[in-house]
Design a protein around this motif. Structure first.
Motif, PDB file in Angstrom:
ATOM      1  N   ALA A  12       0.841  -1.202   0.000  1.00 31.30           N
ATOM      2  CA  ALA A  12       0.000   0.000   0.000  1.00 31.30           C
ATOM      3  C   ALA A  12       0.873   1.248   0.000  1.00 31.30           C
ATOM      4  N   ALA A  13       1.950   1.238   0.782  1.00 33.85           N
ATOM      5  CA  ALA A  13       2.853   2.400   0.816  1.00 33.85           C
ATOM      6  C   ALA A  13       3.532   2.583  -0.536  1.00 33.85           C
ATOM      7  N   ILE A  14       3.965   1.503  -1.163  1.00 33.07           N
ATOM      8  CA  ILE A  14       4.594   1.587  -2.479  1.00 33.07           C
ATOM      9  C   ILE A  14       3.595   2.130  -3.500  1.00 33.07           C
ATOM     10  N   ASP A  15       2.350   1.688  -3.417  1.00 39.38           N
ATOM     11  CA  ASP A  15       1.314   2.171  -4.333  1.00 39.38           C
ATOM     12  C   ASP A  15       1.116   3.679  -4.172  1.00 39.38           C
ATOM     13  N   ASP A  16       1.064   4.137  -2.932  1.00 44.49           N
ATOM     14  CA  ASP A  16       0.912   5.575  -2.687  1.00 44.49           C
ATOM     15  C   ASP A  16       2.097   6.350  -3.250  1.00 44.49           C
ATOM     16  N   ASP A  17       3.304   5.837  -3.039  1.00 42.36           N
ATOM     17  CA  ASP A  17       4.497   6.505  -3.556  1.00 42.36           C
ATOM     18  C   ASP A  17       4.494   6.560  -5.079  1.00 42.36           C
ATOM     19  N   LEU A  18       4.077   5.460  -5.719  1.00 36.07           N
ATOM     20  CA  LEU A  18       4.029   5.444  -7.184  1.00 36.07           C
ATOM     21  C   LEU A  18       2.976   6.399  -7.726  1.00 36.07           C
ATOM     22  N   GLU A  19       1.850   6.508  -7.044  1.00 39.56           N
ATOM     23  CA  GLU A  19       0.831   7.468  -7.480  1.00 39.56           C
ATOM     24  C   GLU A  19       1.364   8.889  -7.361  1.00 39.56           C
ATOM     25  N   GLY A  20       2.087   9.178  -6.279  1.00 39.21           N
ATOM     26  CA  GLY A  20       2.700  10.496  -6.128  1.00 39.21           C
ATOM     27  C   GLY A  20       3.728  10.757  -7.210  1.00 39.21           C
ATOM     28  N   LEU A  21       4.494   9.740  -7.585  1.00 40.64           N
ATOM     29  CA  LEU A  21       5.490   9.883  -8.641  1.00 40.64           C
ATOM     30  C   LEU A  21       4.824  10.160  -9.983  1.00 40.64           C
ATOM     31  N   VAL A  22       3.706   9.506 -10.243  1.00 41.15           N
ATOM     32  CA  VAL A  22       2.969   9.751 -11.487  1.00 41.15           C
ATOM     33  C   VAL A  22       2.509  11.207 -11.542  1.00 41.15           C
ATOM     34  N   VAL A  23       2.041  11.722 -10.429  1.00 43.45           N
ATOM     35  CA  VAL A  23       1.610  13.123 -10.380  1.00 43.45           C
ATOM     36  C   VAL A  23       2.794  14.052 -10.645  1.00 43.45           C
ATOM     37  N   LEU A  24       3.933  13.773 -10.025  1.00 40.93           N
ATOM     38  CA  LEU A  24       5.123  14.613 -10.233  1.00 40.93           C
ATOM     39  C   LEU A  24       5.607  14.560 -11.674  1.00 40.93           C
ATOM     40  N   VAL A  25       5.576  13.389 -12.275  1.00 40.61           N
ATOM     41  CA  VAL A  25       5.988  13.266 -13.675  1.00 40.61           C
ATOM     42  C   VAL A  25       5.019  14.028 -14.566  1.00 40.61           C
ATOM     43  N   GLY A  26       3.741  13.947 -14.272  1.00 42.78           N
ATOM     44  CA  GLY A  26       2.753  14.700 -15.057  1.00 42.78           C
ATOM     45  C   GLY A  26       2.973  16.196 -14.930  1.00 42.78           C
ATOM     46  N   GLU A  27       3.255  16.675 -13.725  1.00 51.07           N
ATOM     47  CA  GLU A  27       3.527  18.102 -13.528  1.00 51.07           C
ATOM     48  C   GLU A  27       4.805  18.511 -14.258  1.00 51.07           C
ATOM     49  N   ALA A  28       5.829  17.667 -14.203  1.00 55.30           N
ATOM     50  CA  ALA A  28       7.079  17.988 -14.892  1.00 55.30           C
ATOM     51  C   ALA A  28       6.876  18.023 -16.395  1.00 55.30           C
ATOM     52  N   ARG A  29       6.078  17.109 -16.909  1.00 53.37           N
ATOM     53  CA  ARG A  29       5.809  17.092 -18.348  1.00 53.37           C
ATOM     54  C   ARG A  29       5.057  18.356 -18.763  1.00 53.37           C
ATOM     55  N   THR A  30       4.072  18.750 -17.965  1.00 50.79           N
ATOM     56  CA  THR A  30       3.303  19.956 -18.272  1.00 50.79           C
ATOM     57  C   THR A  30       4.214  21.171 -18.233  1.00 50.79           C
ATOM     58  N   THR A  31       5.090  21.248 -17.253  1.00 53.22           N
ATOM     59  CA  THR A  31       6.013  22.370 -17.148  1.00 53.22           C
ATOM     60  C   THR A  31       6.969  22.379 -18.325  1.00 53.22           C
ATOM     61  N   ALA A  32       7.449  21.240 -18.721  1.00 55.55           N
ATOM     62  CA  ALA A  32       8.387  21.162 -19.849  1.00 55.55           C
ATOM     63  C   ALA A  32       7.707  21.548 -21.144  1.00 55.55           C
ATOM     64  N   GLU A  33       6.439  21.205 -21.315  1.00 58.70           N
ATOM     65  CA  GLU A  33       5.729  21.530 -22.554  1.00 58.70           C
ATOM     66  C   GLU A  33       5.389  22.997 -22.640  1.00 58.70           C
ATOM     67  N   THR A  34       5.150  23.644 -21.505  1.00 58.96           N
ATOM     68  CA  THR A  34       4.759  25.055 -21.528  1.00 58.96           C
ATOM     69  C   THR A  34       5.966  25.985 -21.424  1.00 58.96           C
ATOM     70  N   ALA A  35       7.130  25.468 -21.080  1.00 57.37           N
ATOM     71  CA  ALA A  35       8.316  26.315 -20.951  1.00 57.37           C
ATOM     72  C   ALA A  35       8.824  26.683 -22.335  1.00 57.37           C
ATOM     73  N   PRO A  36       9.267  27.935 -22.485  1.00 53.62           N
ATOM     74  CA  PRO A  36       9.800  28.361 -23.796  1.00 53.62           C
ATOM     75  C   PRO A  36      11.160  27.675 -24.077  1.00 53.62           C
ATOM     76  N   LEU A  37      11.397  27.419 -25.329  1.00 47.63           N
ATOM     77  CA  LEU A  37      12.662  26.809 -25.740  1.00 47.63           C
ATOM     78  C   LEU A  37      13.751  27.857 -25.730  1.00 47.63           C
ATOM     79  N   ARG A  38      14.913  27.551 -25.347  1.00 50.17           N
ATOM     80  CA  ARG A  38      16.039  28.503 -25.329  1.00 50.17           C
ATOM     81  C   ARG A  38      16.929  28.338 -26.502  1.00 50.17           C
TER      82      ARG A  38
END
Length: 92
Positions: A66-92
């Motif tokens: 159960a703890a591993i499942d919770d951690d993996l769900e949190g990781l999925v959320v963080l990866v989704g946030e990172a992907r959204t940030t990377a897609e909206t960030a301007p290219l340098r």
């Protein structure tokens, strides 16, 4: 006593003897089956006794899963946030 009555009594006696013999064979078979079932029951009780200590371990593993499942769900959320940030960030 008439011959027909005597023949009838002999036939009835043979039938009763045959039924008695079959009942004896059935009783012997049931005793054999009972002995086998007693062995199976003892084996099952032995297995139960040997596996009783596993209950605590399985409960601990369930909590860990159960703890591993919770951690993996949190990781999925963080990866989704990172992907959204990377897609909206301007290219340098």
């Amino acid at each position: 006593m008439d011959a027909a009555v005597l023949a009838l009594l002999v036939i009835v006696g043979v039938i009763v003897a045959a039924i008695a013999l079959h009942l004896i064979v059935i009783a012997v078979s049931l005793r054999s089956i009972t002995a086998t079932l007693i062995k199976v029951r003892r084996g099952a009780e032995t297995i139960k006794g040997q596996t009783d200590p596993i209950g605590g371990v399985v409960s601990g593993l369930a909590g860990d899963v159960a703890a591993i499942d919770d951690d993996l769900e949190g990781l999925v959320v963080l990866v989704g946030e990172a992907r959204t940030t990377a897609e909206t960030a301007p290219l340098r």
